[in-house]
Write a protein that holds these residues in place. Structure first.
Motif, PDB file in Angstrom:
ATOM      1  N   GLU A  51     -66.374 -18.702  -8.363  1.00  0.00           N
ATOM      2  CA  GLU A  51     -65.845 -19.539  -7.284  1.00  0.00           C
ATOM      3  C   GLU A  51     -66.960 -20.121  -6.430  1.00  0.00           C
ATOM      4  O   GLU A  51     -66.882 -21.248  -5.969  1.00  0.00           O
ATOM      5  N   VAL A  52     -68.016 -19.337  -6.226  1.00  0.00           N
ATOM      6  CA  VAL A  52     -69.149 -19.811  -5.427  1.00  0.00           C
ATOM      7  C   VAL A  52     -69.868 -20.948  -6.152  1.00  0.00           C
ATOM      8  O   VAL A  52     -70.260 -21.939  -5.530  1.00  0.00           O
ATOM      9  N   ILE A  53     -70.015 -20.837  -7.464  1.00  0.00           N
ATOM     10  CA  ILE A  53     -70.646 -21.916  -8.229  1.00  0.00           C
ATOM     11  C   ILE A  53     -69.818 -23.193  -8.112  1.00  0.00           C
ATOM     12  O   ILE A  53     -70.357 -24.281  -7.923  1.00  0.00           O
ATOM     13  N   ARG A  54     -68.504 -23.062  -8.190  1.00  0.00           N
ATOM     14  CA  ARG A  54     -67.636 -24.233  -8.012  1.00  0.00           C
ATOM     15  C   ARG A  54     -67.787 -24.830  -6.618  1.00  0.00           C
ATOM     16  O   ARG A  54     -67.799 -26.053  -6.455  1.00  0.00           O
ATOM     17  N   ALA A  55     -67.905 -23.967  -5.610  1.00  0.00           N
ATOM     18  CA  ALA A  55     -68.081 -24.449  -4.244  1.00  0.00           C
ATOM     19  C   ALA A  55     -69.421 -25.165  -4.078  1.00  0.00           C
ATOM     20  O   ALA A  55     -69.501 -26.192  -3.399  1.00  0.00           O
ATOM     21  N   ILE A  56     -70.468 -24.628  -4.693  1.00  0.00           N
ATOM     22  CA  ILE A  56     -71.786 -25.286  -4.630  1.00  0.00           C
ATOM     23  C   ILE A  56     -71.701 -26.665  -5.275  1.00  0.00           C
ATOM     24  O   ILE A  56     -72.231 -27.640  -4.750  1.00  0.00           O
ATOM     25  N   ARG A  57     -71.024 -26.750  -6.413  1.00  0.00           N
ATOM     26  CA  ARG A  57     -70.858 -28.047  -7.092  1.00  0.00           C
ATOM     27  C   ARG A  57     -70.102 -29.024  -6.206  1.00  0.00           C
ATOM     28  O   ARG A  57     -70.431 -30.209  -6.158  1.00  0.00           O
ATOM     29  N   LYS A  58     -69.082 -28.527  -5.500  1.00  0.00           N
ATOM     30  CA  LYS A  58     -68.288 -29.388  -4.619  1.00  0.00           C
ATOM     31  C   LYS A  58     -69.124 -29.897  -3.442  1.00  0.00           C
ATOM     32  O   LYS A  58     -69.060 -31.064  -3.086  1.00  0.00           O
ATOM     33  N   VAL A  59     -69.932 -29.027  -2.881  1.00  0.00           N
ATOM     34  CA  VAL A  59     -70.734 -29.382  -1.700  1.00  0.00           C
ATOM     35  C   VAL A  59     -71.914 -30.277  -2.063  1.00  0.00           C
ATOM     36  O   VAL A  59     -72.217 -31.240  -1.363  1.00  0.00           O
ATOM     37  N   THR A  60     -72.585 -29.967  -3.183  1.00  0.00           N
ATOM     38  CA  THR A  60     -73.833 -30.659  -3.504  1.00  0.00           C
ATOM     39  C   THR A  60     -73.695 -31.737  -4.564  1.00  0.00           C
ATOM     40  O   THR A  60     -74.530 -32.632  -4.638  1.00  0.00           O
ATOM     41  N   GLY A  61     -72.715 -31.626  -5.444  1.00  0.00           N
ATOM     42  CA  GLY A  61     -72.580 -32.566  -6.550  1.00  0.00           C
ATOM     43  C   GLY A  61     -73.510 -32.245  -7.710  1.00  0.00           C
ATOM     44  O   GLY A  61     -73.672 -33.057  -8.614  1.00  0.00           O
ATOM     45  N   LEU A  62     -74.094 -31.053  -7.715  1.00  0.00           N
ATOM     46  CA  LEU A  62     -74.991 -30.648  -8.789  1.00  0.00           C
ATOM     47  C   LEU A  62     -74.209 -30.285 -10.046  1.00  0.00           C
ATOM     48  O   LEU A  62     -73.007 -30.021  -9.990  1.00  0.00           O
ATOM     49  N   SER A  63     -74.910 -30.214 -11.158  1.00  0.00           N
ATOM     50  CA  SER A  63     -74.293 -29.799 -12.416  1.00  0.00           C
ATOM     51  C   SER A  63     -74.020 -28.296 -12.379  1.00  0.00           C
ATOM     52  O   SER A  63     -74.509 -27.570 -11.498  1.00  0.00           O
ATOM     53  N   LEU A  64     -73.270 -27.841 -13.355  1.00  0.00           N
ATOM     54  CA  LEU A  64     -72.965 -26.418 -13.460  1.00  0.00           C
ATOM     55  C   LEU A  64     -74.243 -25.596 -13.602  1.00  0.00           C
ATOM     56  O   LEU A  64     -74.426 -24.579 -12.935  1.00  0.00           O
ATOM     57  N   TRP A  65     -75.138 -26.052 -14.460  1.00  0.00           N
ATOM     58  CA  TRP A  65     -76.405 -25.342 -14.697  1.00  0.00           C
ATOM     59  C   TRP A  65     -77.237 -25.250 -13.418  1.00  0.00           C
ATOM     60  O   TRP A  65     -77.721 -24.179 -13.060  1.00  0.00           O
ATOM     61  N   ASN A  66     -77.405 -26.368 -12.715  1.00  0.00           N
ATOM     62  CA  ASN A  66     -78.210 -26.374 -11.492  1.00  0.00           C
ATOM     63  C   ASN A  66     -77.541 -25.582 -10.373  1.00  0.00           C
ATOM     64  O   ASN A  66     -78.225 -24.955  -9.565  1.00  0.00           O
ATOM     65  N   SER A  67     -76.225 -25.610 -10.319  1.00  0.00           N
ATOM     66  CA  SER A  67     -75.512 -24.820  -9.313  1.00  0.00           C
ATOM     67  C   SER A  67     -75.726 -23.332  -9.547  1.00  0.00           C
ATOM     68  O   SER A  67     -75.910 -22.567  -8.599  1.00  0.00           O
ATOM     69  N   ARG A  68     -75.705 -22.922 -10.809  1.00  0.00           N
ATOM     70  CA  ARG A  68     -75.939 -21.515 -11.133  1.00  0.00           C
ATOM     71  C   ARG A  68     -77.377 -21.118 -10.797  1.00  0.00           C
ATOM     72  O   ARG A  68     -77.616 -20.023 -10.280  1.00  0.00           O
ATOM     73  N   ASP A 122     -68.711 -27.694   7.742  1.00  0.00           N
ATOM     74  CA  ASP A 122     -67.710 -27.858   6.681  1.00  0.00           C
ATOM     75  C   ASP A 122     -68.231 -27.299   5.359  1.00  0.00           C
ATOM     76  O   ASP A 122     -67.506 -26.605   4.641  1.00  0.00           O
ATOM     77  N   ALA A 123     -69.487 -27.595   5.031  1.00  0.00           N
ATOM     78  CA  ALA A 123     -70.075 -27.092   3.793  1.00  0.00           C
ATOM     79  C   ALA A 123     -70.167 -25.574   3.816  1.00  0.00           C
ATOM     80  O   ALA A 123     -69.861 -24.909   2.816  1.00  0.00           O
ATOM     81  N   ALA A 124     -70.556 -25.001   4.940  1.00  0.00           N
ATOM     82  CA  ALA A 124     -70.630 -23.543   5.057  1.00  0.00           C
ATOM     83  C   ALA A 124     -69.242 -22.931   4.933  1.00  0.00           C
ATOM     84  O   ALA A 124     -69.076 -21.868   4.314  1.00  0.00           O
ATOM     85  N   GLY A 125     -68.235 -23.593   5.476  1.00  0.00           N
ATOM     86  CA  GLY A 125     -66.866 -23.107   5.364  1.00  0.00           C
ATOM     87  C   GLY A 125     -66.374 -23.090   3.931  1.00  0.00           C
ATOM     88  O   GLY A 125     -65.693 -22.155   3.508  1.00  0.00           O
ATOM     89  N   VAL A 126     -66.715 -24.116   3.164  1.00  0.00           N
ATOM     90  CA  VAL A 126     -66.333 -24.174   1.744  1.00  0.00           C
ATOM     91  C   VAL A 126     -66.986 -23.023   0.984  1.00  0.00           C
ATOM     92  O   VAL A 126     -66.335 -22.352   0.169  1.00  0.00           O
ATOM     93  N   LEU A 127     -68.259 -22.777   1.242  1.00  0.00           N
ATOM     94  CA  LEU A 127     -68.972 -21.691   0.561  1.00  0.00           C
ATOM     95  C   LEU A 127     -68.410 -20.324   0.946  1.00  0.00           C
ATOM     96  O   LEU A 127     -68.226 -19.455   0.095  1.00  0.00           O
ATOM     97  N   GLU A 128     -68.127 -20.140   2.223  1.00  0.00           N
ATOM     98  CA  GLU A 128     -67.598 -18.854   2.675  1.00  0.00           C
ATOM     99  C   GLU A 128     -66.182 -18.622   2.163  1.00  0.00           C
ATOM    100  O   GLU A 128     -65.806 -17.489   1.870  1.00  0.00           O
ATOM    101  N   ALA A 129     -65.390 -19.682   2.050  1.00  0.00           N
ATOM    102  CA  ALA A 129     -64.040 -19.536   1.500  1.00  0.00           C
ATOM    103  C   ALA A 129     -64.085 -19.098   0.046  1.00  0.00           C
ATOM    104  O   ALA A 129     -63.170 -18.432  -0.431  1.00  0.00           O
ATOM    105  N   ALA A 130     -65.155 -19.447  -0.652  1.00  0.00           N
ATOM    106  CA  ALA A 130     -65.318 -19.062  -2.053  1.00  0.00           C
ATOM    107  C   ALA A 130     -65.865 -17.650  -2.191  1.00  0.00           C
ATOM    108  O   ALA A 130     -65.925 -17.118  -3.290  1.00  0.00           O
ATOM    109  N   GLY A 131     -66.295 -17.038  -1.098  1.00  0.00           N
ATOM    110  CA  GLY A 131     -66.780 -15.673  -1.147  1.00  0.00           C
ATOM    111  C   GLY A 131     -68.258 -15.498  -0.904  1.00  0.00           C
ATOM    112  O   GLY A 131     -68.769 -14.385  -0.937  1.00  0.00           O
ATOM    113  N   ALA A 132     -68.976 -16.575  -0.652  1.00  0.00           N
ATOM    114  CA  ALA A 132     -70.422 -16.493  -0.408  1.00  0.00           C
ATOM    115  C   ALA A 132     -70.673 -16.226   1.080  1.00  0.00           C
ATOM    116  O   ALA A 132     -69.776 -16.351   1.912  1.00  0.00           O
TER     117      ALA A 132
END
Length: 74
Positions: free
Chosen positions: A19-36, A57-67
């Protein structure tokens, strides 16, 4: 006088890494590999300097995902 910029610092990944990787992708627009890679290098800045509201807002998205995320002032 310039407005200060705010960054989001990812401090810990938490238990739900997928979920955190998905949140990073949502916030940054990075690829799956770069997000990981970004997640595995925590603590790391996830966003560039931005407005306070956007950083919160970005911190909230990450924290909602569990980070654990912190907003830092430049």
């Amino acid at each position: 006088m310039e407005e200060p910029g705010f960054r989001v610092l990812l401090t810990e990944s938490g238990d739900r890494k997928t979920e955190v990787i998905r949140a990073i992708r949502k916030v940054t627009g990075l690829s799956l590999w770069n997000s990981r890679l970004l997640l595995n290098s925590a603590p790391v800045a996830v966003t560039e300097a931005d407005w306070l509201e956007a950083a919160q807002d970005a911190a909230g998205v990450l924290e909602a995902a569990g980070a654990h995320a912190t907003v830092l002032c430049d």
